[in-house]
Design a protein around this motif. Sequence first.
Motif, PDB file in Angstrom:
ATOM      1  N   ASN A  26       0.834  -1.606  -0.181  1.00  0.00           N
ATOM      2  CA  ASN A  26      -0.321  -0.223   0.227  1.00  0.00           C
ATOM      3  C   ASN A  26       0.967   1.860   0.490  1.00  0.00           C
ATOM      4  OD1 ASN A  26       1.234   0.204   2.568  1.00  0.00           O
ATOM      5  ND2 ASN A  26      -1.359  -0.013   3.744  1.00  0.00           N
ATOM      6  N   GLY A  27       1.779   1.121  -0.037  1.00  0.00           N
ATOM      7  CA  GLY A  27       3.138   2.349   0.331  1.00  0.00           C
ATOM      8  C   GLY A  27       4.175   2.332   1.198  1.00  0.00           C
ATOM      9  N   GLN A  28       3.192   2.467   2.624  1.00  0.00           N
ATOM     10  CA  GLN A  28       2.992   2.919   3.336  1.00  0.00           C
ATOM     11  C   GLN A  28       4.545   2.384   4.264  1.00  0.00           C
ATOM     12  OE1 GLN A  28       2.005   5.243   5.757  1.00  0.00           O
ATOM     13  NE2 GLN A  28       0.556   5.658   4.156  1.00  0.00           N
ATOM     14  N   ILE A  29       5.449   2.804   4.728  1.00  0.00           N
ATOM     15  CA  ILE A  29       6.533   2.462   5.000  1.00  0.00           C
ATOM     16  C   ILE A  29       7.057   0.941   6.075  1.00  0.00           C
ATOM     17  CG2 ILE A  29       7.167   3.381   7.149  1.00  0.00           C
ATOM     18  CD1 ILE A  29       9.876   4.179   5.767  1.00  0.00           C
ATOM     19  N   ASN A  30       7.586   0.293   5.968  1.00  0.00           N
ATOM     20  CA  ASN A  30       7.978  -1.533   6.648  1.00  0.00           C
ATOM     21  C   ASN A  30       8.504  -1.210   7.579  1.00  0.00           C
ATOM     22  OD1 ASN A  30       8.000  -3.598   7.290  1.00  0.00           O
ATOM     23  ND2 ASN A  30       7.494  -5.242   4.924  1.00  0.00           N
ATOM     24  N   LEU A  31       8.350  -0.589   8.493  1.00  0.00           N
ATOM     25  CA  LEU A  31       9.169  -0.633   9.657  1.00  0.00           C
ATOM     26  C   LEU A  31       9.605  -1.841  10.131  1.00  0.00           C
ATOM     27  CD1 LEU A  31       7.466   2.532  11.904  1.00  0.00           C
ATOM     28  CD2 LEU A  31       9.357   2.698  10.045  1.00  0.00           C
ATOM     29  N   GLY A  32       9.426  -2.500  10.576  1.00  0.00           N
ATOM     30  CA  GLY A  32       9.503  -4.484  10.804  1.00  0.00           C
ATOM     31  C   GLY A  32      10.877  -4.280  10.312  1.00  0.00           C
ATOM     32  N   VAL A  59      11.199   8.531  -2.301  1.00  0.00           N
ATOM     33  CA  VAL A  59      10.266   9.122  -2.186  1.00  0.00           C
ATOM     34  C   VAL A  59       8.610   8.406  -2.204  1.00  0.00           C
ATOM     35  CG1 VAL A  59       8.548   9.808  -4.876  1.00  0.00           C
ATOM     36  CG2 VAL A  59      10.878   9.628  -4.479  1.00  0.00           C
ATOM     37  N   GLY A  60       8.473   6.510  -1.568  1.00  0.00           N
ATOM     38  CA  GLY A  60       7.874   6.267  -1.261  1.00  0.00           C
ATOM     39  C   GLY A  60       7.804   6.973   0.416  1.00  0.00           C
ATOM     40  N   VAL A  61       8.809   6.962   1.193  1.00  0.00           N
ATOM     41  CA  VAL A  61       8.776   7.153   2.848  1.00  0.00           C
ATOM     42  C   VAL A  61       7.329   8.425   2.371  1.00  0.00           C
ATOM     43  CG1 VAL A  61       9.783   8.279   4.246  1.00  0.00           C
ATOM     44  CG2 VAL A  61      10.103   6.458   3.266  1.00  0.00           C
ATOM     45  N   GLY A  62       8.052   9.227   0.973  1.00  0.00           N
ATOM     46  CA  GLY A  62       7.244  10.933   1.510  1.00  0.00           C
ATOM     47  C   GLY A  62       6.274  10.670   1.223  1.00  0.00           C
ATOM     48  N   GLU A  70      -1.957   8.127  -4.173  1.00  0.00           N
ATOM     49  CA  GLU A  70      -0.548   7.129  -4.465  1.00  0.00           C
ATOM     50  C   GLU A  70       0.374   8.007  -5.363  1.00  0.00           C
ATOM     51  OE1 GLU A  70      -3.386   8.006  -8.415  1.00  0.00           O
ATOM     52  OE2 GLU A  70      -3.918   6.853  -7.623  1.00  0.00           O
ATOM     53  N   LYS A  71       1.621   7.757  -5.455  1.00  0.00           N
ATOM     54  CA  LYS A  71       2.326   8.336  -5.844  1.00  0.00           C
ATOM     55  C   LYS A  71       2.288   9.551  -6.847  1.00  0.00           C
ATOM     56  CE  LYS A  71       6.767   7.064  -7.641  1.00  0.00           C
ATOM     57  NZ  LYS A  71       7.668   5.804  -7.929  1.00  0.00           N
ATOM     58  N   GLY A  85      10.588  12.911   1.601  1.00  0.00           N
ATOM     59  CA  GLY A  85      11.198  11.142   2.214  1.00  0.00           C
ATOM     60  C   GLY A  85      12.791  11.149   2.297  1.00  0.00           C
ATOM     61  N   GLN A  86      13.567  12.188   1.887  1.00  0.00           N
ATOM     62  CA  GLN A  86      14.921  11.782   2.317  1.00  0.00           C
ATOM     63  C   GLN A  86      14.835  12.143   4.075  1.00  0.00           C
ATOM     64  OE1 GLN A  86      16.409  10.193   0.270  1.00  0.00           O
ATOM     65  NE2 GLN A  86      18.948  10.473   2.485  1.00  0.00           N
ATOM     66  N   CYS A  87      15.005  12.658   4.068  1.00  0.00           N
ATOM     67  CA  CYS A  87      14.905  13.472   5.919  1.00  0.00           C
ATOM     68  C   CYS A  87      14.368  12.437   7.023  1.00  0.00           C
ATOM     69  CB  CYS A  87      14.089  14.624   6.101  1.00  0.00           C
ATOM     70  SG  CYS A  87      14.900  16.226   5.166  1.00  0.00           S
ATOM     71  N   GLU A  88      12.924  12.244   6.366  1.00  0.00           N
ATOM     72  CA  GLU A  88      12.182  10.719   7.406  1.00  0.00           C
ATOM     73  C   GLU A  88      13.139   9.772   7.248  1.00  0.00           C
ATOM     74  OE1 GLU A  88       8.747   9.243   9.917  1.00  0.00           O
ATOM     75  OE2 GLU A  88       9.896  11.454   9.089  1.00  0.00           O
ATOM     76  N   LEU A  89      13.935   8.949   5.954  1.00  0.00           N
ATOM     77  CA  LEU A  89      14.090   7.926   5.827  1.00  0.00           C
ATOM     78  C   LEU A  89      15.265   7.596   6.884  1.00  0.00           C
ATOM     79  CD1 LEU A  89      13.976   5.336   4.079  1.00  0.00           C
ATOM     80  CD2 LEU A  89      15.187   6.693   2.271  1.00  0.00           C
ATOM     81  N   MET A  90      16.168   9.007   6.843  1.00  0.00           N
ATOM     82  CA  MET A  90      17.454   9.043   7.318  1.00  0.00           C
ATOM     83  C   MET A  90      17.499   8.917   8.959  1.00  0.00           C
ATOM     84  SD  MET A  90      20.159   8.723   5.433  1.00  0.00           S
ATOM     85  CE  MET A  90      20.899   8.978   6.638  1.00  0.00           C
TER      86      MET A  90
END
Length: 269
Positions: A26-32, A59-62, A70-71, A85-90
């Motif tokens: 669904n595009g949401q981040i898989n934290l596990g 982009v996906g995390v954003g 959707e993207k 997304g890059q900030c969040e990912l890092m």
Amino acid sequence: MGFRENVKNAKRIVVKVGTSTLTYENGQINLGRIEKLTRVLSDVVNSGKEVTLVTSGAVGVGVGKLKLKEKPTNIREIQALASIGQCELMHIYSKFFGEYSHIVGQVLLTRDVIEDEHIKENVCNTFELLLNKGIIPIVNENDTVSIDELENIAKFGDNDNLSAIVSVLINADVLIILSDIDGFYDSNPKENEDAHLIKQIDEITEEIEACAGGAGSSLGTGGMATKVSAAQKATKAGVNLVLANGEDPAIITEILSGEEIGTLFTAKK
């Protein structure tokens, strides 16, 4: 000594994870999965090896962060999402690696890094310093600046080619590309149930290239063609490349134990 022994004895490792590994359908981040990935990689570093992580997913995390359905297809919007997304990912990587007492450093690259000797040398020096200090470089294409990957002009292709470029820059022993497929098949396993997994490829022939069809998942941009292109770059420069399924990041440990998992593209001597 067998080729898998070369992988087992690898000291400097690059691991590439694609959007399909980092996010749910669904595009949401898989934290596990990210949490497990950081634990496995932290353990690899603890064992005395050097690890560089090439990651897609900004982009996906954003998309997930802004709770979009959707993207978007508009380049400006995608670049804005990449910056969020890059900030969040890092932040996520830094937090998880920090739990296991490891420090990360962000390296954002554009294609000109390999076209300009001076920039290339500076980038190599940065990597060397980080790795020598036991810091884990986390690499992504600079999507907010570079529209190459977004438009697929550069064919960095969801960072497959970027990971090969990084492997060559830092003289890695092995590049592990984690995807949503178990390895390289002689035909598309999603369409052909008789498709066979090829465990080892010593020569990338026209036949192999022909087997690499179009793009994979809807969220990523990398199909099998970009993986073969990455394998050509890496193996030509003496880097072994293993393509495997990233569903369970523990597979990295198994690959580095010399087990016959996924597809090994063997380095040219």
